[in-house]
Motif scaffolding. Structure first.
Motif, PDB file in Angstrom:
ATOM      1  N   UNK A 164     -15.139  17.674 -17.647  1.00  0.00           N
ATOM      2  CA  UNK A 164     -15.412  17.493 -16.228  1.00  0.00           C
ATOM      3  C   UNK A 164     -16.805  18.020 -15.929  1.00  0.00           C
ATOM      4  N   UNK A 165     -17.610  17.218 -15.245  1.00  0.00           N
ATOM      5  CA  UNK A 165     -18.933  17.651 -14.810  1.00  0.00           C
ATOM      6  C   UNK A 165     -18.854  18.282 -13.437  1.00  0.00           C
ATOM      7  N   UNK A 166     -19.603  19.363 -13.233  1.00  0.00           N
ATOM      8  CA  UNK A 166     -19.537  20.106 -11.963  1.00  0.00           C
ATOM      9  C   UNK A 166     -20.939  20.329 -11.426  1.00  0.00           C
ATOM     10  N   UNK A 214     -34.519  20.353  -3.691  1.00  0.00           N
ATOM     11  CA  UNK A 214     -34.016  19.023  -3.997  1.00  0.00           C
ATOM     12  C   UNK A 214     -34.155  18.681  -5.462  1.00  0.00           C
ATOM     13  N   UNK A 215     -35.283  19.065  -6.068  1.00  0.00           N
ATOM     14  CA  UNK A 215     -35.487  18.814  -7.493  1.00  0.00           C
ATOM     15  C   UNK A 215     -34.526  19.639  -8.339  1.00  0.00           C
ATOM     16  N   UNK A 216     -34.288  20.892  -7.923  1.00  0.00           N
ATOM     17  CA  UNK A 216     -33.350  21.732  -8.670  1.00  0.00           C
ATOM     18  C   UNK A 216     -31.928  21.171  -8.597  1.00  0.00           C
ATOM     19  N   UNK A 217     -31.577  20.603  -7.462  1.00  0.00           N
ATOM     20  CA  UNK A 217     -30.243  20.021  -7.364  1.00  0.00           C
ATOM     21  C   UNK A 217     -30.140  18.761  -8.223  1.00  0.00           C
ATOM     22  N   UNK A 218     -31.229  18.045  -8.371  1.00  0.00           N
ATOM     23  CA  UNK A 218     -31.235  16.894  -9.275  1.00  0.00           C
ATOM     24  C   UNK A 218     -31.015  17.345 -10.728  1.00  0.00           C
ATOM     25  N   UNK A 219     -31.563  18.516 -11.071  1.00  0.00           N
ATOM     26  CA  UNK A 219     -31.319  19.064 -12.416  1.00  0.00           C
ATOM     27  C   UNK A 219     -29.821  19.297 -12.608  1.00  0.00           C
ATOM     28  N   UNK A 220     -29.208  19.907 -11.595  1.00  0.00           N
ATOM     29  CA  UNK A 220     -27.770  20.166 -11.673  1.00  0.00           C
ATOM     30  C   UNK A 220     -26.967  18.887 -11.827  1.00  0.00           C
ATOM     31  N   UNK A 221     -27.395  17.843 -11.126  1.00  0.00           N
ATOM     32  CA  UNK A 221     -26.696  16.561 -11.211  1.00  0.00           C
ATOM     33  C   UNK A 221     -26.866  15.940 -12.600  1.00  0.00           C
ATOM     34  N   UNK A 222     -28.097  15.993 -13.132  1.00  0.00           N
ATOM     35  CA  UNK A 222     -28.346  15.454 -14.477  1.00  0.00           C
ATOM     36  C   UNK A 222     -27.545  16.217 -15.534  1.00  0.00           C
ATOM     37  N   UNK A 223     -27.468  17.535 -15.388  1.00  0.00           N
ATOM     38  CA  UNK A 223     -26.723  18.359 -16.350  1.00  0.00           C
ATOM     39  C   UNK A 223     -25.236  18.027 -16.329  1.00  0.00           C
ATOM     40  N   UNK A 224     -24.721  17.729 -15.131  1.00  0.00           N
ATOM     41  CA  UNK A 224     -23.303  17.380 -15.022  1.00  0.00           C
ATOM     42  C   UNK A 224     -23.017  16.012 -15.626  1.00  0.00           C
ATOM     43  N   UNK A 225     -23.979  15.090 -15.511  1.00  0.00           N
ATOM     44  CA  UNK A 225     -23.753  13.727 -15.988  1.00  0.00           C
ATOM     45  C   UNK A 225     -23.993  13.561 -17.472  1.00  0.00           C
ATOM     46  N   UNK A 226     -24.877  14.395 -18.055  1.00  0.00           N
ATOM     47  CA  UNK A 226     -25.310  14.166 -19.429  1.00  0.00           C
ATOM     48  C   UNK A 226     -24.187  14.331 -20.444  1.00  0.00           C
ATOM     49  N   UNK A 227     -23.150  15.046 -20.088  1.00  0.00           N
ATOM     50  CA  UNK A 227     -22.029  15.244 -21.019  1.00  0.00           C
ATOM     51  C   UNK A 227     -21.070  14.047 -21.008  1.00  0.00           C
ATOM     52  N   UNK A 228     -21.414  13.016 -20.223  1.00  0.00           N
ATOM     53  CA  UNK A 228     -20.537  11.847 -20.081  1.00  0.00           C
ATOM     54  C   UNK A 228     -19.130  12.279 -19.675  1.00  0.00           C
ATOM     55  N   UNK A 229     -19.015  12.968 -18.535  1.00  0.00           N
ATOM     56  CA  UNK A 229     -17.712  13.517 -18.148  1.00  0.00           C
ATOM     57  C   UNK A 229     -16.733  12.425 -17.733  1.00  0.00           C
ATOM     58  N   UNK A 230     -15.465  12.766 -17.826  1.00  0.00           N
ATOM     59  CA  UNK A 230     -14.426  11.848 -17.350  1.00  0.00           C
ATOM     60  C   UNK A 230     -14.325  11.883 -15.833  1.00  0.00           C
ATOM     61  N   UNK A 231     -14.803  12.974 -15.247  1.00  0.00           N
ATOM     62  CA  UNK A 231     -14.689  13.176 -13.809  1.00  0.00           C
ATOM     63  C   UNK A 231     -15.865  14.029 -13.359  1.00  0.00           C
ATOM     64  N   UNK A 232     -16.429  13.704 -12.192  1.00  0.00           N
ATOM     65  CA  UNK A 232     -17.543  14.473 -11.648  1.00  0.00           C
ATOM     66  C   UNK A 232     -17.093  15.165 -10.361  1.00  0.00           C
ATOM     67  N   UNK A 233     -17.280  16.486 -10.301  1.00  0.00           N
ATOM     68  CA  UNK A 233     -16.905  17.278  -9.126  1.00  0.00           C
ATOM     69  C   UNK A 233     -18.171  17.841  -8.495  1.00  0.00           C
ATOM     70  N   UNK A 234     -18.265  17.740  -7.174  1.00  0.00           N
ATOM     71  CA  UNK A 234     -19.462  18.213  -6.466  1.00  0.00           C
ATOM     72  C   UNK A 234     -19.042  19.063  -5.276  1.00  0.00           C
ATOM     73  N   UNK A 235     -19.447  20.336  -5.315  1.00  0.00           N
ATOM     74  CA  UNK A 235     -19.027  21.295  -4.281  1.00  0.00           C
ATOM     75  C   UNK A 235     -20.172  21.557  -3.304  1.00  0.00           C
TER      76      UNK A 235
END
Length: 352
Positions: free
Chosen positions: A77-79, A137-158
């Protein structure tokens, strides 16, 4: 069967029940938003799915697997967190690659997958930069890329955008939605911002005090709220006082429902012009302007009437079309615009 299901989820803390029998289902590729005020249980539910806090009772199934039986680090799961959670001493590339190391991904695949993730969030030119020199905004994009790069089955965003300014929030929420559509990953997004939820969601789950008030499309949630809480929380609402003026208005509209609460949204009201014919199944109620608020693309006119004070929203107000306190006006109520709720705040059908 839905891709993700939570059934009868209960989370009991000492002296406090954060979740009280919550059940949701999320489809593959769906953008599903948990919306509600602080303390309603939305983040508790998200953390239970992630595995940070286990449910007291209830089940969580992802693609047929019992998530409660799987440790958090093995759930795929990507977070994405509210506070970015980037490592300041690592480059953008190394931040994004961080989650691939424990998965023993080969170095050539790491390079390819990180490059793809950075391209998706428009950071490919900043791969070697340190996050400290970058905007929120750029730092949050890093967080989004890090969550997606693992090819998660599910993405959670808090609440990933709550620390950003208003203009950047709008820009980044549209990017998040576009990226989510491209990668076609089921996403659960937590927010307390009603406009944000309406703008990006396939479906919205409105929560209050540990339970679900309503689940539906943005159009359902805003246009057809099933509880008074949802109607009040999502958008602006006028509540008509229990007065003789309200009783007369309802009688003139031919409405006979025995409701405890009568409401109407400001954009469903209008100011009737003198001499203008009144449409059928509509009633003009005289009133006095007490406040005029100009907001550019719209204006809000607060009018005191016998049925109570109501806000009338005027779209695209003409330049100079100001209403002054004390002006005598008539507010036009349409039969179909009113919403009725019973003593338990449940929506009632209009009867006429």
């Amino acid at each position: 069967m839905a891709y993700l299901t939570v059934k009868d989820g209960v989370k009991q803390f000492t002296g406090f029940r954060a979740l009280n029998g919550v059940s949701i289902s999320v489809e593959r590729g769906e953008f599903f938003t948990l919306l509600g005020p602080s303390g309603c249980g939305k983040t508790t539910l998200l953390r239970a799915i992630a595995g940070f806090n286990d449910l007291t009772t209830g089940s969580i199934l992802l693609d047929g697997q019992d998530l409660r039986a799987i440790p958090p680090h093995k759930r795929d799961i990507g977070m994405v967190f509210q506070d970015y959670a980037v490592f300041p001493h690592l480059s953008v590339f190394d931040n994004v690659a961080f989650g691939l190391k424990p998965r023993k991904v080969p170095a050539d695949q790491v390079k390819t997958r990180v490059a793809e993730a950075l391209k998706a969030v428009h950071l490919e030119a900043l791969a070697e930069r340190l996050p400290a020199a970058m905007s929120g905004g750029q730092q949050q994009r890093i967080g989004l890329a890090r969550a997606m790069v693992i090819n998660p089955r599910l993405l959670l965003m808090d609440e990933p955008l709550s620390n950003l300014d208003a203009k950047l929030r709008i820009e980044l929420r549209e990017e998040i939605r576009d990226i989510q559509k491209r990668v076609d990953i089921a996403t659960i997004y937590v927010t307390h911002d009603q406009e944000e939820a309406l703008a990006i969601s396939d479906r919205i789950c409105v929560m209050s005090a540990g339970h679900i008030e309503q689940i539906g499309t943005p159009q359902d949630i805003y246009g057809n709220p099933q509880t008074l809480f949802v109607a009040n929380f999502v958008g602006t609402l006028n509540t008509l006082k229990d007065t003789e003026g309200r009783a007369k208005l309802l009688a003139d509209l031919g409405l006979h429902t025995k409701a405890a609460h009568w409401t109407v949204r400001p954009e469903r009201l209008s100011l009737a012009k003198a001499g203008e014919p009144i449409p059928s199944r509509s009633v003009a109620v005289p009133g006095t302007v007490s406040k005029f608020t100009y907001l550019g693309r719209e204006a809000h006119v607060l009018v005191e009437t016998a049925a109570g004070a109501v806000v009338v929203q005027i779209a695209n107000p003409a330049y100079g079309a100001v209403r002054n306190p004390g002006d005598e006006v008539s507010v036009l109520f349409e039969h179909s615009a009113l919403m009725a709720f019973d003593a338990d705040s449940k929506r009632l059908p209009l009867e006429s």
